[in-house]
Design a protein around this motif. Sequence first.
Motif, PDB file in Angstrom:
ATOM      1  N   ASP A 163       0.813  -1.216   0.000  1.00 57.48           N
ATOM      2  CA  ASP A 163       0.000   0.000   0.000  1.00 57.48           C
ATOM      3  C   ASP A 163       0.845   1.264   0.000  1.00 57.48           C
ATOM      4  O   ASP A 163       0.322   2.367   0.129  1.00 57.48           O
ATOM      5  N   GLY A 191       3.138   1.984   2.257  1.00 57.32           N
ATOM      6  CA  GLY A 191       3.626   2.299   3.594  1.00 57.32           C
ATOM      7  C   GLY A 191       5.117   2.046   3.705  1.00 57.32           C
ATOM      8  O   GLY A 191       5.640   1.096   3.123  1.00 57.32           O
ATOM      9  N   SER A 219       5.523   8.626   2.535  1.00 60.78           N
ATOM     10  CA  SER A 219       5.036   7.346   2.027  1.00 60.78           C
ATOM     11  C   SER A 219       3.724   7.557   1.292  1.00 60.78           C
ATOM     12  O   SER A 219       3.171   8.651   1.269  1.00 60.78           O
ATOM     13  N   GLY A 249       1.257   5.388   2.155  1.00 57.30           N
ATOM     14  CA  GLY A 249       0.327   4.723   3.055  1.00 57.30           C
ATOM     15  C   GLY A 249      -0.897   5.580   3.315  1.00 57.30           C
ATOM     16  O   GLY A 249      -0.783   6.773   3.610  1.00 57.30           O
TER      17      GLY A 249
END
Length: 534
Positions: free
Chosen positions: A353, A355, A367, A369
Amino acid sequence: MTAVQPGPVKARSQPRAGAFRRLRPVAAAVFSLVTAAVVIAAVLTVVQGVVSVPTAAAGPAPAPAAASAPAASAAASATPTVAAVQSLYAQDLVARINAERATRDTLVLTVPPLQVDAGLAAYAQAWSAHLAATGTVVDPSLAPCTGPATQMCILAANSGDTGNGTWPGDGSDAMDGEYMASAPHRQNMLGATYTDVGVGVTCSGGRAFTVEVFGVISSDVPEAFARQSAQNALQGQPVPAAPTVAGPPSGDPVYCPGQTISASGAVTATGGQYPYPFRVAAVPGEPDSSAAVVGMASTPDGNGYWLARADGSVSVHGDAVDEGSMAGRPLNAPVTHIVATNDGGGYWMVAADGGIFTFGDAGFYGSMGGKHLNAPVVDLAPTPSGHGYWLVASDGGVFAFGDASFHGSMGGKHLNAPVVGIAADRATGGYWLVASDGGVFAFGAPFLGSTGNRVLNRPVNGMAATPDGSGYWFVASDGGIFTFGTAAFRGSTGGMPLNAPVMGMTVDAATGGYWLVAGDGGVFAFGAPFLGAG
């Protein structure tokens, strides 16, 4: 959705209001078992053409592959083949069926766990491929059981598909939930009659076409009949829906390519097993791909390395120092790669995702995320200074953080195969992307060659660059190595039988050699010291 049950009457269930998948039961009375069964030898003949059952493509064909012999196992792979995903999905459905059956097994009633029968599984897989080829969920045929006492007979079958684009709802747990919500399908899954099962899954167009066939050895039919009569008397027919223990959300569902795997709407390009980002009920016997090794990073002196697994755990070898991991912590998505800092004092891990997890002296610079992604993130490359990094997604999208400069990407452009890796050019500050067919995309870095126009034995899974940026390697899932520019070939596992696919590689900066790592933690050293595996 359809379900077939033993007996002379065929009843079809209608989809529930608002149902997002099609399930077809072939349903009827539980009696007349012998006259409504299929001898498995006859089924295999049917599959071979007495009754036309097309052996249609099982969804999107796996990307062309690299180097020689096939890996012995492809069950645990960050970029698994479609066939591996289908197999994992089928295993997961079997575990879920048995979890549901276990709640009905009591001291006074035996509801035996189902054993996978190879013949039943072959029949189910062939029929699921037929469903995918036609795009329509229809009944498999059941013929009388007329063979000898030792033959396996098919007594009932379920067929259906998932793929509604919502989450939870696209995975194998939702398929189980929909079967359990329909009385005829539930009766097939939970019926005490059956002792054996075969499950077939074909991924196609973002959908999972599933077929479950249930059977018993011909000589055991009288005993099976007695068990079913007892179950009818004690639990009712059909068996009540409660409790449902393996529907959504539960366990670690398996998804086909193109299905939705998170609340953010992220879609998996490769398919695979993705855990929930919160605590859910476990499913006993479920296949576990969370422990697959997904990446490797080395220390600067070449005397150590780290192995990272999809669950965020890290193992250390040689002089590599354990700076921490995500083991035992909830993840929103599986870890896909690990990269060491320039001085070897830390490392980054990146999840699907987007992250980012930092350990030791690795800096956090941002990131993806919690942000919407069009495709999962598959790799990370740090800048020469170590004060930034690039992330790349399987659609070729590139995300730059810290002092990383954006030089371009393949996001939004047509790709012949998904992107699987990124490597930084330390000389120019640019980067290369590599796709699973060996196609290379250079941004702010020189193009030194690719295998994009070659037929590969297995898909490319990773990439590494020489320290001076004058060459690069990439590695295929069978351990085949391809070299370009000044990157030297030191050996490969292409042509060797492997227990699990090779997931990636890392370079020994001290010797110019490299290590390969497989999904089961196996390490292969070429021009570099072997320091342990697992």
